[in-house]
Design a protein around this motif. Structure first.
Motif, PDB file in Angstrom:
ATOM      1  N   VAL A 176       0.871  -1.169   0.000  1.00 35.48           N
ATOM      2  CA  VAL A 176       0.000   0.000   0.000  1.00 35.48           C
ATOM      3  C   VAL A 176       0.903   1.213   0.000  1.00 35.48           C
ATOM      4  O   VAL A 176       1.742   1.371   0.886  1.00 35.48           O
ATOM      5  CB  VAL A 176      -0.912   0.028   1.242  1.00 35.48           C
ATOM      6  CG1 VAL A 176      -1.771   1.276   1.241  1.00 35.48           C
ATOM      7  CG2 VAL A 176      -1.774  -1.223   1.286  1.00 35.48           C
ATOM      8  N   GLY A 177       0.771   2.053  -1.012  1.00 33.21           N
ATOM      9  CA  GLY A 177       1.617   3.229  -1.097  1.00 33.21           C
ATOM     10  C   GLY A 177       1.179   4.154  -2.200  1.00 33.21           C
ATOM     11  O   GLY A 177       0.145   3.944  -2.838  1.00 33.21           O
ATOM     12  N   CYS A 178       1.961   5.175  -2.406  1.00 31.12           N
ATOM     13  CA  CYS A 178       1.627   6.192  -3.399  1.00 31.12           C
ATOM     14  C   CYS A 178       1.975   5.705  -4.803  1.00 31.12           C
ATOM     15  O   CYS A 178       3.039   5.147  -5.037  1.00 31.12           O
ATOM     16  CB  CYS A 178       2.399   7.466  -3.108  1.00 31.12           C
ATOM     17  SG  CYS A 178       1.930   8.213  -1.542  1.00 31.12           S
ATOM     18  N   LEU A 179       1.049   5.933  -5.692  1.00 32.68           N
ATOM     19  CA  LEU A 179       1.258   5.627  -7.102  1.00 32.68           C
ATOM     20  C   LEU A 179       0.471   6.662  -7.888  1.00 32.68           C
ATOM     21  O   LEU A 179      -0.744   6.790  -7.699  1.00 32.68           O
ATOM     22  CB  LEU A 179       0.776   4.212  -7.441  1.00 32.68           C
ATOM     23  CG  LEU A 179       0.948   3.771  -8.883  1.00 32.68           C
ATOM     24  CD1 LEU A 179       2.433   3.641  -9.217  1.00 32.68           C
ATOM     25  CD2 LEU A 179       0.265   2.432  -9.108  1.00 32.68           C
ATOM     26  N   ASN A 180       1.171   7.404  -8.711  1.00 31.86           N
ATOM     27  CA  ASN A 180       0.538   8.435  -9.541  1.00 31.86           C
ATOM     28  C   ASN A 180      -0.300   9.424  -8.726  1.00 31.86           C
ATOM     29  O   ASN A 180      -1.386   9.810  -9.118  1.00 31.86           O
ATOM     30  CB  ASN A 180      -0.307   7.801 -10.641  1.00 31.86           C
ATOM     31  CG  ASN A 180       0.525   6.927 -11.543  1.00 31.86           C
ATOM     32  OD1 ASN A 180       1.698   7.205 -11.776  1.00 31.86           O
ATOM     33  ND2 ASN A 180      -0.055   5.866 -12.031  1.00 31.86           N
ATOM     34  N   GLY A 181       0.196   9.781  -7.546  1.00 31.68           N
ATOM     35  CA  GLY A 181      -0.434  10.814  -6.741  1.00 31.68           C
ATOM     36  C   GLY A 181      -1.551  10.385  -5.818  1.00 31.68           C
ATOM     37  O   GLY A 181      -2.123  11.210  -5.118  1.00 31.68           O
ATOM     38  N   SER A 182      -1.888   9.099  -5.788  1.00 32.56           N
ATOM     39  CA  SER A 182      -2.919   8.646  -4.858  1.00 32.56           C
ATOM     40  C   SER A 182      -2.475   7.363  -4.159  1.00 32.56           C
ATOM     41  O   SER A 182      -1.622   6.630  -4.664  1.00 32.56           O
ATOM     42  CB  SER A 182      -4.242   8.426  -5.584  1.00 32.56           C
ATOM     43  OG  SER A 182      -4.121   7.418  -6.547  1.00 32.56           O
ATOM     44  N   VAL A 183      -3.066   7.115  -3.003  1.00 31.64           N
ATOM     45  CA  VAL A 183      -2.748   5.915  -2.234  1.00 31.64           C
ATOM     46  C   VAL A 183      -3.461   4.739  -2.886  1.00 31.64           C
ATOM     47  O   VAL A 183      -4.671   4.769  -3.071  1.00 31.64           O
ATOM     48  CB  VAL A 183      -3.203   6.054  -0.770  1.00 31.64           C
ATOM     49  CG1 VAL A 183      -2.871   4.797   0.007  1.00 31.64           C
ATOM     50  CG2 VAL A 183      -2.544   7.259  -0.128  1.00 31.64           C
ATOM     51  N   GLN A 184      -2.682   3.716  -3.241  1.00 31.09           N
ATOM     52  CA  GLN A 184      -3.248   2.571  -3.938  1.00 31.09           C
ATOM     53  C   GLN A 184      -2.675   1.271  -3.384  1.00 31.09           C
ATOM     54  O   GLN A 184      -1.466   1.156  -3.205  1.00 31.09           O
ATOM     55  CB  GLN A 184      -2.923   2.635  -5.427  1.00 31.09           C
ATOM     56  CG  GLN A 184      -3.489   3.835  -6.135  1.00 31.09           C
ATOM     57  CD  GLN A 184      -3.104   3.843  -7.603  1.00 31.09           C
ATOM     58  OE1 GLN A 184      -2.787   2.808  -8.187  1.00 31.09           O
ATOM     59  NE2 GLN A 184      -3.129   5.009  -8.201  1.00 31.09           N
ATOM     60  N   PRO A 185      -3.537   0.286  -3.150  1.00 34.32           N
ATOM     61  CA  PRO A 185      -3.045  -1.043  -2.795  1.00 34.32           C
ATOM     62  C   PRO A 185      -2.771  -1.854  -4.061  1.00 34.32           C
ATOM     63  O   PRO A 185      -3.431  -1.672  -5.086  1.00 34.32           O
ATOM     64  CB  PRO A 185      -4.204  -1.642  -2.003  1.00 34.32           C
ATOM     65  CG  PRO A 185      -5.410  -0.958  -2.540  1.00 34.32           C
ATOM     66  CD  PRO A 185      -4.974   0.408  -2.984  1.00 34.32           C
ATOM     67  N   ARG A 186      -1.795  -2.732  -3.989  1.00 29.22           N
ATOM     68  CA  ARG A 186      -1.483  -3.617  -5.106  1.00 29.22           C
ATOM     69  C   ARG A 186      -0.747  -4.832  -4.563  1.00 29.22           C
ATOM     70  O   ARG A 186      -0.228  -4.810  -3.456  1.00 29.22           O
ATOM     71  CB  ARG A 186      -0.655  -2.910  -6.159  1.00 29.22           C
ATOM     72  CG  ARG A 186       0.627  -2.297  -5.634  1.00 29.22           C
ATOM     73  CD  ARG A 186       1.073  -1.173  -6.552  1.00 29.22           C
ATOM     74  NE  ARG A 186       2.238  -0.470  -6.104  1.00 29.22           N
ATOM     75  CZ  ARG A 186       2.234   0.655  -5.404  1.00 29.22           C
ATOM     76  NH1 ARG A 186       1.106   1.181  -5.006  1.00 29.22           N
ATOM     77  NH2 ARG A 186       3.340   1.260  -5.071  1.00 29.22           N
ATOM     78  N   LEU A 187      -0.705  -5.894  -5.340  1.00 28.99           N
ATOM     79  CA  LEU A 187       0.036  -7.093  -4.966  1.00 28.99           C
ATOM     80  C   LEU A 187       1.276  -7.179  -5.823  1.00 28.99           C
ATOM     81  O   LEU A 187       1.207  -7.017  -7.044  1.00 28.99           O
ATOM     82  CB  LEU A 187      -0.822  -8.345  -5.175  1.00 28.99           C
ATOM     83  CG  LEU A 187      -2.113  -8.429  -4.375  1.00 28.99           C
ATOM     84  CD1 LEU A 187      -2.863  -9.705  -4.730  1.00 28.99           C
ATOM     85  CD2 LEU A 187      -1.834  -8.388  -2.894  1.00 28.99           C
TER      86      LEU A 187
END
Length: 112
Positions: free
Chosen positions: A20-31
Motif C-alpha cells: 500500500v503506497g503512493c502511485l501516480n499521486g494517490s494511495v493505492q493497494p497492489r500485490l
C-alpha cells in the motif's frame, strides 16, 4: 507518471506482498510478486474478513510482477484495509491470505 513510493506499508503471504503506497499521486493497494505471474487482465476474487467474495478483472504490470486488483476504487479498498483483519485473494488456483491485524496499524499515507 511516477511509481515512487513515498510512504508505504506491506504484508506478505507466500510469494505475494500486499503493498500500500503512493502511485501516480494517490494511495493505492497492489500485490507484488517475486516472479512473473502473467500478463493482461486476469480474473481474481478477494474477500475482506467475513465479507462477500468479490470477483474482479485485475491488471498486470508490463513486467508481470505487479497485480492491480483495485483499479479506480482505491478509497473503498483503503477503508477496508484500515479496518480489516484479513484479506484473502484468489488468482487462478492460488490463494493468498494476508493477516491485516499483525504489526502496526496502517499508517496515514500522504501522497504529495
Amino acid at each position: 507518471m511516477t511509481d515512487h513510493t513515498l510512504t508505504w506499508a506491506s504484508s506478505s503471504s507466500g510469494a505475494a506482498t500486499l503493498l500500500v503506497g503512493c502511485l501516480n499521486g494517490s494511495v493505492q493497494p497492489r500485490l507484488t510478486f517475486r516472479e512473473r505471474i502473467g500478463y493482461g487482465r486476469p480474473g481474481v476474487s478477494f474477500r475482506f474478513d467475513d465479507g462477500p467474495v468479490v470477483p474482479r478483472i485485475a491488471m498486470v504490470s508490463d513486467d508481470g510482477t505487479t497485480l492491480y486488483v483495485w483499479t479506480g476504487d482505491y478509497a473503498d479498498a483503503m477503508a477496508k484495509l484500515r479496518k480489516g483483519r484479513r484479506l484473502r485473494v484468489q488468482l487462478s488456483q492460488t490463494f493468498y491470505d494476508f493477516d491485516l491485524s499483525a504489526g502496526e496499524p496502517l499508517p496515514p499515507i500522504n501522497c504529495r
